[in-house]
Design a protein around this motif. Structure first.
Motif, PDB file in Angstrom:
ATOM      1  N   ALA A   1       0.849  -1.189   0.000  1.00  0.00           N
ATOM      2  CA  ALA A   1       0.000   0.000   0.000  1.00  0.00           C
ATOM      3  C   ALA A   1       0.884   1.238   0.000  1.00  0.00           C
ATOM      4  N   GLU A   2       0.244   2.393  -0.116  1.00  0.00           N
ATOM      5  CA  GLU A   2       1.008   3.629  -0.075  1.00  0.00           C
ATOM      6  C   GLU A   2       1.717   3.723   1.271  1.00  0.00           C
ATOM      7  N   ALA A   3       2.862   4.346   1.229  1.00  0.00           N
ATOM      8  CA  ALA A   3       3.667   4.465   2.448  1.00  0.00           C
ATOM      9  C   ALA A   3       2.920   5.321   3.465  1.00  0.00           C
ATOM     10  N   GLU A   4       2.725   4.780   4.629  1.00  0.00           N
ATOM     11  CA  GLU A   4       2.064   5.504   5.702  1.00  0.00           C
ATOM     12  C   GLU A   4       3.116   6.059   6.645  1.00  0.00           C
ATOM     13  N   GLU A   5       2.817   7.220   7.166  1.00  0.00           N
ATOM     14  CA  GLU A   5       3.737   7.795   8.120  1.00  0.00           C
ATOM     15  C   GLU A   5       3.598   7.065   9.442  1.00  0.00           C
ATOM     16  N   PRO A   6       4.692   6.845  10.135  1.00  0.00           N
ATOM     17  CA  PRO A   6       4.603   6.135  11.416  1.00  0.00           C
ATOM     18  C   PRO A   6       3.799   6.951  12.421  1.00  0.00           C
ATOM     19  N   ARG A   7       3.010   6.258  13.179  1.00  0.00           N
ATOM     20  CA  ARG A   7       2.189   6.907  14.197  1.00  0.00           C
ATOM     21  C   ARG A   7       2.992   7.044  15.479  1.00  0.00           C
ATOM     22  N   GLU A   8       2.724   8.132  16.163  1.00  0.00           N
ATOM     23  CA  GLU A   8       3.398   8.323  17.436  1.00  0.00           C
ATOM     24  C   GLU A   8       2.485   7.837  18.553  1.00  0.00           C
ATOM     25  N   ILE A   9       3.048   7.106  19.448  1.00  0.00           N
ATOM     26  CA  ILE A   9       2.293   6.600  20.585  1.00  0.00           C
ATOM     27  C   ILE A   9       2.864   7.225  21.844  1.00  0.00           C
ATOM     28  N   HIS A  10       1.988   7.872  22.596  1.00  0.00           N
ATOM     29  CA  HIS A  10       2.412   8.511  23.840  1.00  0.00           C
ATOM     30  C   HIS A  10       1.871   7.692  25.001  1.00  0.00           C
ATOM     31  N   LEU A  11       2.761   7.258  25.860  1.00  0.00           N
ATOM     32  CA  LEU A  11       2.375   6.493  27.036  1.00  0.00           C
ATOM     33  C   LEU A  11       2.490   7.380  28.260  1.00  0.00           C
ATOM     34  N   ARG A  12       1.462   7.309  29.080  1.00  0.00           N
ATOM     35  CA  ARG A  12       1.500   8.057  30.325  1.00  0.00           C
ATOM     36  C   ARG A  12       1.915   7.118  31.442  1.00  0.00           C
ATOM     37  N   GLN A  13       2.868   7.535  32.201  1.00  0.00           N
ATOM     38  CA  GLN A  13       3.279   6.740  33.345  1.00  0.00           C
ATOM     39  C   GLN A  13       2.952   7.526  34.600  1.00  0.00           C
ATOM     40  N   GLU A  14       2.237   6.868  35.499  1.00  0.00           N
ATOM     41  CA  GLU A  14       1.890   7.511  36.759  1.00  0.00           C
ATOM     42  C   GLU A  14       2.962   7.193  37.780  1.00  0.00           C
ATOM     43  N   ARG A  15       3.172   8.121  38.616  1.00  0.00           N
ATOM     44  CA  ARG A  15       4.127   7.880  39.682  1.00  0.00           C
ATOM     45  C   ARG A  15       3.495   6.978  40.716  1.00  0.00           C
ATOM     46  N   ARG A  16       4.313   6.221  41.411  1.00  0.00           N
ATOM     47  CA  ARG A  16       3.803   5.263  42.383  1.00  0.00           C
ATOM     48  C   ARG A  16       3.078   5.946  43.530  1.00  0.00           C
ATOM     49  N   GLY A  17       3.533   7.072  43.939  1.00  0.00           N
ATOM     50  CA  GLY A  17       2.928   7.779  45.060  1.00  0.00           C
ATOM     51  C   GLY A  17       1.638   8.482  44.668  1.00  0.00           C
ATOM     52  N   ALA A  18       1.407   8.664  43.392  1.00  0.00           N
ATOM     53  CA  ALA A  18       0.248   9.407  42.927  1.00  0.00           C
ATOM     54  C   ALA A  18      -1.043   8.606  43.084  1.00  0.00           C
ATOM     55  N   ARG A  19      -0.964   7.307  43.047  1.00  0.00           N
ATOM     56  CA  ARG A  19      -2.176   6.488  43.174  1.00  0.00           C
ATOM     57  C   ARG A  19      -2.542   6.285  44.629  1.00  0.00           C
ATOM     58  N   PRO A  20      -3.827   6.324  44.943  1.00  0.00           N
ATOM     59  CA  PRO A  20      -4.224   6.046  46.324  1.00  0.00           C
ATOM     60  C   PRO A  20      -4.053   4.551  46.609  1.00  0.00           C
ATOM     61  N   PRO A  21      -3.788   4.197  47.848  1.00  0.00           N
ATOM     62  CA  PRO A  21      -3.616   2.780  48.173  1.00  0.00           C
ATOM     63  C   PRO A  21      -4.933   2.023  47.944  1.00  0.00           C
ATOM     64  N   ALA A  22      -4.815   0.804  47.514  1.00  0.00           N
ATOM     65  CA  ALA A  22      -5.993  -0.014  47.233  1.00  0.00           C
ATOM     66  C   ALA A  22      -6.712  -0.341  48.536  1.00  0.00           C
ATOM     67  N   ALA A  23      -8.012  -0.279  48.501  1.00  0.00           N
ATOM     68  CA  ALA A  23      -8.816  -0.584  49.684  1.00  0.00           C
ATOM     69  C   ALA A  23      -8.839  -2.095  49.874  1.00  0.00           C
ATOM     70  N   ALA A  24      -8.821  -2.507  51.135  1.00  0.00           N
ATOM     71  CA  ALA A  24      -8.867  -3.933  51.434  1.00  0.00           C
ATOM     72  C   ALA A  24     -10.268  -4.457  51.150  1.00  0.00           C
ATOM     73  N   SER A  25     -10.344  -5.515  50.381  1.00  0.00           N
ATOM     74  CA  SER A  25     -11.658  -6.062  50.050  1.00  0.00           C
ATOM     75  C   SER A  25     -12.126  -7.073  51.085  1.00  0.00           C
ATOM     76  N   VAL A  26     -11.228  -7.538  51.931  1.00  0.00           N
ATOM     77  CA  VAL A  26     -11.575  -8.507  52.961  1.00  0.00           C
ATOM     78  C   VAL A  26     -11.339  -7.847  54.319  1.00  0.00           C
ATOM     79  N   PRO A  27     -12.341  -7.878  55.200  1.00  0.00           N
ATOM     80  CA  PRO A  27     -12.141  -7.252  56.512  1.00  0.00           C
ATOM     81  C   PRO A  27     -11.100  -8.023  57.323  1.00  0.00           C
ATOM     82  N   PRO A  28     -10.358  -7.334  58.153  1.00  0.00           N
ATOM     83  CA  PRO A  28      -9.340  -8.012  58.954  1.00  0.00           C
ATOM     84  C   PRO A  28      -9.981  -8.959  59.983  1.00  0.00           C
TER      85      PRO A  28
END
Length: 139
Positions: free
Chosen positions: A104-131
């Motif tokens: 096929a006709e030459a296509e220009e390469p697509r740019e892919i941007h990945l977002r990386q979140e910092r580890r501290g930015a996410r809230p801690p996961a809630a416990a699904s099982v009570p202690p």
């Protein structure tokens, strides 16, 4: 022992049960003569179909026995001998498959941007099982 063409002629006249017994003996032999026999059977479409059915019966009878794997290997080898290029038959050959897709006709390469979140930015996961608190008996 009869020659291979004689076996083919004899097998055409055999009833189903007798054919299954003959096929079982040939499969069990598992030698070059057995493969030549299956190659000769391959040339006759009707006998080839009957022998494939007999191979299925042999495999079904071996199912559940301690020798099932051995019989499966032998039957698969016999099936491969029956399925090898059917040159003698009047079948239409398959259409050739294109190995490369059209360019096929030459296509220009697509740019892919990945977002990386910092580890501290996410809230801690809630416990699904009570202690669970363990207490001594009687408390």
């Amino acid at each position: 022992m009869p020659t291979t063409p004689d076996i083919v002629d004899q097998w055409l006249a055999l009833p189903r049960e007798a054919l299954v017994d003959e096929v079982r003996q040939i499969v069990k032999r598992n030698d070059a003569q057995a493969m030549r026999t299956f190659a000769a059977v391959r040339k006759d479409a009707v006998l080839s179909a009957k022998v494939r059915g007999a191979l299925s019966v042999v495999l079904a009878e071996a199912r559940g026995t301690r020798d099932e794997v051995m019989w499966t290997m032998w039957v698969n080898k016999a099936r491969r001998a029956l399925d090898v290029t059917d040159v003698g038959r009047d079948e239409v050959p398959a259409a050739p498959v294109a190995t490369e897709p059209p360019v096929a006709e030459a296509e220009e390469p697509r740019e892919i941007h990945l977002r990386q979140e910092r580890r501290g930015a996410r809230p801690p996961a809630a416990a699904s099982v009570p202690p669970v608190v363990f207490r001594a008996p009687g408390q």
